[in-house]
Design an enzyme around this catalytic site. Structure first.
Site, PDB file in Angstrom:
ATOM      1  N   LYS A  82       0.834  -1.218   0.000  1.00 38.73           N
ATOM      2  CA  LYS A  82       0.000   0.000   0.000  1.00 38.73           C
ATOM      3  C   LYS A  82       0.866   1.265   0.000  1.00 38.73           C
ATOM      4  CE  LYS A  82      -2.046  -1.089   3.883  1.00 38.73           C
ATOM      5  NZ  LYS A  82      -1.417  -2.388   4.182  1.00 38.73           N
ATOM      6  N   ARG A 112      -0.886  -9.368  13.109  1.00 36.74           N
ATOM      7  CA  ARG A 112      -1.485  -8.324  12.247  1.00 36.74           C
ATOM      8  C   ARG A 112      -2.248  -8.956  11.091  1.00 36.74           C
ATOM      9  NH1 ARG A 112       3.882  -5.466  11.207  1.00 36.74           N
ATOM     10  NH2 ARG A 112       2.817  -4.318   9.570  1.00 36.74           N
ATOM     11  N   ARG A 133      10.615  -1.046  11.801  1.00 37.92           N
ATOM     12  CA  ARG A 133       9.471  -0.851  12.698  1.00 37.92           C
ATOM     13  C   ARG A 133       9.468  -1.886  13.809  1.00 37.92           C
ATOM     14  NH1 ARG A 133       4.344  -0.034   8.729  1.00 37.92           N
ATOM     15  NH2 ARG A 133       3.418  -1.273  10.408  1.00 37.92           N
ATOM     16  N   ARG A 145      11.796  -4.860   5.703  1.00 36.57           N
ATOM     17  CA  ARG A 145      11.337  -3.491   5.385  1.00 36.57           C
ATOM     18  C   ARG A 145      12.138  -2.478   6.194  1.00 36.57           C
ATOM     19  NH1 ARG A 145       5.074  -1.842   5.589  1.00 36.57           N
ATOM     20  NH2 ARG A 145       5.078  -2.740   7.682  1.00 36.57           N
ATOM     21  N   ARG A 200     -10.132   0.485   8.521  1.00 33.69           N
ATOM     22  CA  ARG A 200      -9.685  -0.898   8.722  1.00 33.69           C
ATOM     23  C   ARG A 200     -10.747  -1.735   9.422  1.00 33.69           C
ATOM     24  NH1 ARG A 200      -3.849   0.253   8.691  1.00 33.69           N
ATOM     25  NH2 ARG A 200      -2.645  -1.660   8.683  1.00 33.69           N
TER      26      ARG A 200
HETATM   27  N1  LIG Z   1      10.094  -8.402  -2.624  1.00 37.13           N
HETATM   28  C1  LIG Z   1       9.203  -7.434  -2.813  1.00 37.13           C
HETATM   29  N2  LIG Z   1       9.071  -6.471  -1.876  1.00 37.13           N
HETATM   30  C2  LIG Z   1       8.147  -5.500  -2.103  1.00 37.13           C
HETATM   31  C3  LIG Z   1       7.331  -5.459  -3.264  1.00 37.13           C
HETATM   32  N3  LIG Z   1       6.517  -4.368  -3.183  1.00 37.13           N
HETATM   33  C4  LIG Z   1       6.820  -3.759  -2.011  1.00 37.13           C
HETATM   34  N4  LIG Z   1       7.810  -4.429  -1.372  1.00 37.13           N
HETATM   35  C5  LIG Z   1       8.430  -4.140  -0.069  1.00 37.13           C
HETATM   36  O1  LIG Z   1       7.596  -4.785   0.895  1.00 37.13           O
HETATM   37  C6  LIG Z   1       7.538  -4.032   2.094  1.00 37.13           C
HETATM   38  C7  LIG Z   1       6.070  -3.708   2.395  1.00 37.13           C
HETATM   39  O2  LIG Z   1       5.598  -2.781   1.432  1.00 37.13           O
HETATM   40  P1  LIG Z   1       4.723  -1.526   1.883  1.00 37.13           P
HETATM   41  O3  LIG Z   1       4.491  -0.673   0.689  1.00 37.13           O
HETATM   42  O4  LIG Z   1       5.357  -0.887   3.077  1.00 37.13           O
HETATM   43  O5  LIG Z   1       3.355  -2.301   2.297  1.00 37.13           O
HETATM   44  P2  LIG Z   1       2.137  -1.883   3.214  1.00 37.13           P
HETATM   45  O6  LIG Z   1       2.414  -2.441   4.561  1.00 37.13           O
HETATM   46  O7  LIG Z   1       0.947  -2.502   2.560  1.00 37.13           O
HETATM   47  O8  LIG Z   1       2.064  -0.357   3.201  1.00 37.13           O
HETATM   48  C8  LIG Z   1       8.421  -2.800   1.869  1.00 37.13           C
HETATM   49  O9  LIG Z   1       9.703  -3.084   2.397  1.00 37.13           O
HETATM   50  C9  LIG Z   1       8.487  -2.678   0.340  1.00 37.13           C
HETATM   51  O10 LIG Z   1       9.690  -2.057  -0.082  1.00 37.13           O
HETATM   52  C10 LIG Z   1       7.505  -6.483  -4.251  1.00 37.13           C
HETATM   53  O11 LIG Z   1       6.854  -6.531  -5.301  1.00 37.13           O
HETATM   54  N5  LIG Z   1       8.447  -7.439  -3.968  1.00 37.13           N
HETATM   55  N1  LIG Z   2      -7.307   2.409  10.639  1.00 31.89           N
HETATM   56  C1  LIG Z   2      -6.683   1.863  11.696  1.00 31.89           C
HETATM   57  N2  LIG Z   2      -7.374   1.331  12.718  1.00 31.89           N
HETATM   58  C2  LIG Z   2      -6.786   0.790  13.794  1.00 31.89           C
HETATM   59  N3  LIG Z   2      -5.445   0.700  13.919  1.00 31.89           N
HETATM   60  C3  LIG Z   2      -4.683   1.207  12.927  1.00 31.89           C
HETATM   61  C4  LIG Z   2      -5.263   1.823  11.764  1.00 31.89           C
HETATM   62  N4  LIG Z   2      -4.259   2.228  10.956  1.00 31.89           N
HETATM   63  C5  LIG Z   2      -3.117   1.883  11.562  1.00 31.89           C
HETATM   64  N5  LIG Z   2      -3.357   1.270  12.736  1.00 31.89           N
HETATM   65  C6  LIG Z   2      -2.342   0.752  13.690  1.00 31.89           C
HETATM   66  O1  LIG Z   2      -1.057   1.059  13.203  1.00 31.89           O
HETATM   67  C7  LIG Z   2      -0.346  -0.144  12.830  1.00 31.89           C
HETATM   68  C8  LIG Z   2       0.486   0.116  11.598  1.00 31.89           C
HETATM   69  O2  LIG Z   2      -0.354   0.490  10.532  1.00 31.89           O
HETATM   70  P1  LIG Z   2       0.201   0.562   9.048  1.00 31.89           P
HETATM   71  O3  LIG Z   2       1.458   1.357   9.006  1.00 31.89           O
HETATM   72  O4  LIG Z   2      -0.909   1.007   8.162  1.00 31.89           O
HETATM   73  O5  LIG Z   2       0.560  -0.978   8.800  1.00 31.89           O
HETATM   74  P2  LIG Z   2       0.921  -1.740   7.468  1.00 31.89           P
HETATM   75  O6  LIG Z   2       1.594  -0.766   6.547  1.00 31.89           O
HETATM   76  O7  LIG Z   2       1.848  -2.783   7.904  1.00 31.89           O
HETATM   77  O8  LIG Z   2      -0.379  -2.223   6.892  1.00 31.89           O
HETATM   78  C9  LIG Z   2      -1.444  -1.189  12.678  1.00 31.89           C
HETATM   79  O9  LIG Z   2      -0.955  -2.521  12.870  1.00 31.89           O
HETATM   80  C10 LIG Z   2      -2.418  -0.770  13.789  1.00 31.89           C
HETATM   81  O10 LIG Z   2      -1.939  -1.130  15.071  1.00 31.89           O
END
Ligand SMILES: Nc1nc2c(ncn2[C@@H]2O[C@H](COP(=O)(O)OP(=O)(O)O)[C@@H](O)[C@H]2O)c(=O)[nH]1
Ligand SMILES: Nc1ncnc2c1ncn2[C@@H]1O[C@H](COP(=O)(O)OP(=O)(O)O)[C@@H](O)[C@H]1O
Length: 226
Positions: A19, A171, A160, A127, A93
């Site tokens: 995301k 999570r 993190r 990450r 969420r």
């Molecule tokens: N191996 C791999 N890592 C990815 C890919 N896309 C994103 N990432 C990495 O996966 C981790 C999670 O991505 P992030 O955008 O933070 O996901 P979020 O938690 O959904 O916001 C980060 O370290 C990114 O750099 C992919 O296509 N392949």
């Molecule tokens: N909309 C939400 N409702 C409740 N908790 C949240 C929300 N957004 C974020 N959080 C809290 O912050 C943490 C990190 O969120 P986020 O950075 O969006 O995680 P990720 O990128 O791994 O999906 C979540 O695991 C939760 O504890």
């Protein structure tokens, strides 16, 4: 000049589905204002605000913070971007949060990043994050130019506290239980656009094409022969 429509979008997907990565590309390509609930909470923790201190243990244990706390935080921040196109990342969420959002504005579209859980774990333990901007890196996927430092500012990257294997499992469980019903909520309203895959670089062109159509519908008009 081609006019860009105002667009209110939400991006959803399990932790680690990409995301934040895709949001960064959307901001760069289309100039939407980006609001990330996770970035906002981490900024509060870093600044040691009362809210940040209260929420830290919840976040570190992989639990969602209470609906009223996060809703108030997000809705307050949204006031400063209400005149522009925006992208909400990490909110809503829960179904309660989605209903709260519906009460104050109408969302145009929900982008659902559908990435299998098996490949997510590995991504999250490697990450790295630039806390002030929310820019994310990955040792395997998009490493920083200089190890441990943000490409743009040269400031240090962090890992993190909630990106540990045990917390990631919790999570993902909370995602299944509390967040997947939100997908159903938006699907039933005909707002959900799902993008499935295992690699961000393969999913991104589809999201880009979808948003281009939404933002510049006039470019789609077929010009017929006179
Ligand atoms: N191996 C791999 N890592 C990815 C890919 N896309 C994103 N990432 C990495 O996966 C981790 C999670 O991505 P992030 O955008 O933070 O996901 P979020 O938690 O959904 O916001 C980060 O370290 C990114 O750099 C992919 O296509 N392949
Ligand atoms: N909309 C939400 N409702 C409740 N908790 C949240 C929300 N957004 C974020 N959080 C809290 O912050 C943490 C990190 O969120 P986020 O950075 O969006 O995680 P990720 O990128 O791994 O999906 C979540 O695991 C939760 O504890």
């Amino acid at each position: 000049m081609v006019q860009q429509r105002i667009l209110r979008a939400v991006i959803m997907g399990p932790p680690g589905s990409g995301k934040g990565t895709v949001s960064g590309r959307i901001v760069k390509r289309f100039g939407l204002s980006h609001l990330s609930s996770g970035d906002l909470l981490r900024a509060n923790i870093k600044a040691q605000t009362e809210l940040g201190l209260l929420m830290k243990s919840c976040i570190d244990q992989g639990q969602l913070v209470p609906d009223d706390v996060i809703s108030r935080l997000i809705l307050t921040e949204m006031r400063s971007i209400e005149q522009s196109s925006w992208l909400l990342d990490g909110f809503p969420r829960t179904v309660t949060q989605a209903e709260t959002l519906d009460g104050v504005c109408s969302v145009d579209t929900v982008i659902n990043m559908d990435v299998p859980f098996q490949i997510i774990k590995q991504r999250l333990t490697s990450r790295w994050l630039h806390l002030p901007s929310g820019r994310v890196y990955n040792i395997d996927f998009n490493p920083p130019k200089i190890s441990g430092l943000d490409d743009v500012t040269g400031e240090p990257l962090i890992q993190r506290d909630d990106d540990t294997p045990e917390t990631i499992t919790r999570r993902l469980r909370s995602y299944e239980k509390q967040t997947q019903p939100v997908l159903e909520y938006y699907r039933s309203k005909g707002m959900l656009e799902t993008f499935s895959g295992t690699e961000t670089n393969k999913i991104w062109p589809h999201i880009q094409a979808f948003l281009s159509k939404k933002l510049f519908p006039q470019n789609d008009k077929v010009v017929g022969k006179a």
